[in-house]
Design a protein around this motif. Structure first.
Motif: not given
Length: 340
Positions: A165-185
């Motif tokens: 979702i983060v990648r889709s949003f940032n790509r669609t609206y051409q802004r790096d607004v959202l941060v892509e999270p990492e899971g801690i397992y």
């Protein structure tokens, strides 16, 4: 330099048990005490309502109980922001925008959702809110621009959906607004999936096979003395099995470094014969009491002033809302729907 942001939380559907404690709560306290992170801990009441919509009073009561558990294990509202999901309306608005970026087919393919739907026996009557809760989770995570999300390995598909979702949003609206999270397992997810006292299923309130952080000492004693061991270990002198024996499983989980030698000696003794179940259970009681007694005492102290507990939640929710509102503003700006 900004600290990495951690988001973590629980569905408030009852008091938390010792499986929650060893699986996530202890780790949250350790992360908090490192003072290297900006940590948000939330009670996911909206998510709980996706399959408990007709039990809203149960959710309401559980909010206070889970908050007590948080405070009792050592989560500190001065160090971590503890808040209630439903008190942050920005999360629902973000969910609505993200829904337009995810297909129904993608949601139906989510392995975690498929598993939970089967477990809950929805059949063809799947609540829409339940099916789309991975999108709601994405809103929770991205609203706070969380870099890190501590979860069990079963939640990997949920984290990946958020990343999509983060990648889709940032790509669609051409802004790096959202941060892509990492899971801690967790390196070993066994503790977080602590079997019930009966050894047959994951510990849960509905199956009445768990020890809860709120249980008094006498209740814990009765539960431990009824634990599943080796049904063929009838006489003390009989050799016993430790595989599938819940007493030894719990000793492995709750024993500390200094207990290891004693636990291994007991295993060998039990397997060769001459060690009874009562003695092993009494030793487990000592181990559990060492861990749970301070938690129980703190919980009782906090419970004396529930109004103060809810003031803490209100304060945390206000702080969380300010952060989420800032992200929502950036999202709407990127989408071009800030009209005024």
């Amino acid at each position: 330099m900004m600290k990495p942001i951690i988001l973590t939380g629980d569905r408030p559907t009852g008091k938390l048990h010792i499986g929650h404690y060893v699986g996530s709560l202890k780790n949250r306290v350790l992360l908090q005490e490192q003072n290297q992170y900006d940590m948000y801990v939330f009670l996911a009441d909206q998510q709980a309502l996706t399959d408990h919509a007709k039990e809203s009073e149960k959710i309401k009561d559980s909010i206070g109980q889970v908050a007590l558990d948080y405070l009792a294990v050592g989560l500190n509202p001065e160090q971590s922001t503890i808040f209630i999901q439903s008190q942050i309306p920005e999360l629902a608005e973000l969910t609505m925008y993200y829904m337009n970026l995810v297909s129904l087919a993608r949601l139906e393919r989510n392995p975690t959702v498929k598993t939970e739907i089967a477990q809950k026996g929805f059949g063809e009557s799947i609540p829409t809110g339940f099916l789309v809760y991975p999108i709601s989770q994405a809103a929770d995570i991205t609203a706070f621009k969380a870099n890190l999300v501590p979860v069990g390995t079963d939640q990997k598909p949920m984290i990946e959906q958020t990343r999509e979702i983060v990648r889709s949003f940032n790509r669609t609206y051409q802004r790096d607004v959202l941060v892509e999270p990492e899971g801690i397992y967790p390196e070993n997810d066994a503790a977080g999936r602590l079997p019930g006292l009966d050894g047959n299923a994951k510990m849960s309130k509905s199956l009445n096979n768990g020890i809860f952080l709120s249980d008094d000492a006498d209740t814990v004693r009765k539960k431990v003395m009824s634990m599943y061991t080796d049904p063929d270990h009838i006489r003390v002198e009989d050799p016993g099995k430790i595989e599938g024996n819940m007493v030894f499983h719990y000793l492995d989980v709750f024993g500390r470094k200094e207990d290891r030698a004693t636990i291994e000696e007991m295993k060998a003794h039990y397997q060769s014969g001459g060690l009874g179940d009562v003695k092993t259970k009494r030793y487990l009681l000592e181990i559990l009491d060492r861990e749970l007694s301070p938690i129980r005492e703190r919980r009782l102290e906090y419970a004396k002033d529930m109004a103060e507990v809810f003031r803490m939640l209100e304060k945390g929710s206000q702080k969380a809302r300010e952060k989420a509102a800032q992200t929502l503003d950036e999202v709407k700006e990127a989408m071009g729907i800030r009209y005024f």
